[in-house]
Design a protein around this motif. Structure first.
Motif, PDB file in Angstrom:
ATOM      1  N   TYR A 112       0.846  -1.194   0.000  1.00  0.00           N
ATOM      2  CA  TYR A 112       0.000   0.000   0.000  1.00  0.00           C
ATOM      3  C   TYR A 112       0.879   1.241   0.000  1.00  0.00           C
ATOM      4  CZ  TYR A 112      -3.409   3.497   1.394  1.00  0.00           C
ATOM      5  OH  TYR A 112      -4.197   4.622   1.441  1.00  0.00           O
ATOM      6  N   ASN A 113       0.722   2.079  -1.024  1.00  0.00           N
ATOM      7  CA  ASN A 113       1.438   3.344  -1.121  1.00  0.00           C
ATOM      8  C   ASN A 113       0.546   4.402  -0.484  1.00  0.00           C
ATOM      9  OD1 ASN A 113       2.316   5.946  -2.103  1.00  0.00           O
ATOM     10  ND2 ASN A 113       3.570   4.860  -3.592  1.00  0.00           N
ATOM     11  N   VAL A 114       0.966   4.921   0.656  1.00  0.00           N
ATOM     12  CA  VAL A 114       0.140   5.837   1.442  1.00  0.00           C
ATOM     13  C   VAL A 114      -0.127   7.136   0.686  1.00  0.00           C
ATOM     14  CG1 VAL A 114      -0.032   7.127   3.615  1.00  0.00           C
ATOM     15  CG2 VAL A 114       0.962   4.822   3.609  1.00  0.00           C
ATOM     16  N   ALA A 115       0.915   7.747   0.123  1.00  0.00           N
ATOM     17  CA  ALA A 115       0.765   9.036  -0.560  1.00  0.00           C
ATOM     18  C   ALA A 115      -0.162   8.937  -1.761  1.00  0.00           C
ATOM     19  CB  ALA A 115       2.130   9.574  -0.988  1.00  0.00           C
ATOM     20  N   GLU A 116      -0.061   7.841  -2.493  1.00  0.00           N
ATOM     21  CA  GLU A 116      -0.875   7.660  -3.700  1.00  0.00           C
ATOM     22  C   GLU A 116      -2.214   6.992  -3.417  1.00  0.00           C
ATOM     23  OE1 GLU A 116       1.519   5.478  -6.476  1.00  0.00           O
ATOM     24  OE2 GLU A 116       3.073   7.027  -6.539  1.00  0.00           O
ATOM     25  N   ASN A 117      -2.398   6.517  -2.178  1.00  0.00           N
ATOM     26  CA  ASN A 117      -3.604   5.786  -1.797  1.00  0.00           C
ATOM     27  C   ASN A 117      -3.871   4.652  -2.793  1.00  0.00           C
ATOM     28  OD1 ASN A 117      -5.894   5.093  -0.315  1.00  0.00           O
ATOM     29  ND2 ASN A 117      -7.207   6.468  -1.484  1.00  0.00           N
TER      30      ASN A 117
END
Length: 152
Positions: A112-117
């Motif tokens: 899961y890429n937090v910044a890109e959701n």
């Protein structure tokens, strides 16, 4: 009817991400979740990328800048709580697959890429560790951790 299955399966994955995000108090760049289900043995693990460093869940504070006065709570109780929720979700996935007559993955790797959701999922359906007498789910999870760490 397939849409319902996909939605429910995705909700369970999203729940795993959510509890891991809560554990890190929304302070991570990426979350890595490893799920395993072979021969009725449910296992999971999770780790993070924080400040460009890949760290295990119990070593989150090692990724903090020295001037940062924030500290993560990496207590065993919190770690166990997250693992229990992930494992419950794996069992729920199995029941869902049985209900919809779908094959359950033996291994799921979530990033899961937090910044890109954004969530990337990789599924395997073959035996990953059961065919090796000297390997366990923890070994496979640590191999993935080492792979991610060496590629960052």
């Amino acid at each position: 009817m397939s849409k319902v299955f996909e939605d429910k399966f995705s909700e369970l994955q999203a729940d795993m991400v959510s509890i891991c995000l809560e554990y890190v108090e929304d302070r991570a760049e990426k979350i890595f979740i490893h799920c395993s289900l072979e021969k009725k043995l449910v296992s999971s693990s999770f780790f993070y990328c924080i400040n460009g460093k890949v760290v295990e869940r119990h070593k989150l504070n090692d990724a903090l800048d020295s001037e940062d006065d924030f500290q993560y709570d990496t207590s065993g109780e919190r770690q166990s709580g997250v693992l229990n929720i992930i494992n419950d979700n794996i069992v729920a996935m199995l029941k869902l697959c049985e209900e919809y007559n779908r094959e359950m993955p033996t291994e799921i790797k979530l990033i899961y890429n937090v910044a890109e959701n954004s969530l990337k999922a990789d599924y395997r359906y073959d035996m990953v560790y059961s065919n090796y007498p000297d390997k366990s789910p923890d070994d496979i999870s640590m191999e993935w951790f080492d792979e991610i760490k060496s590629n960052m």
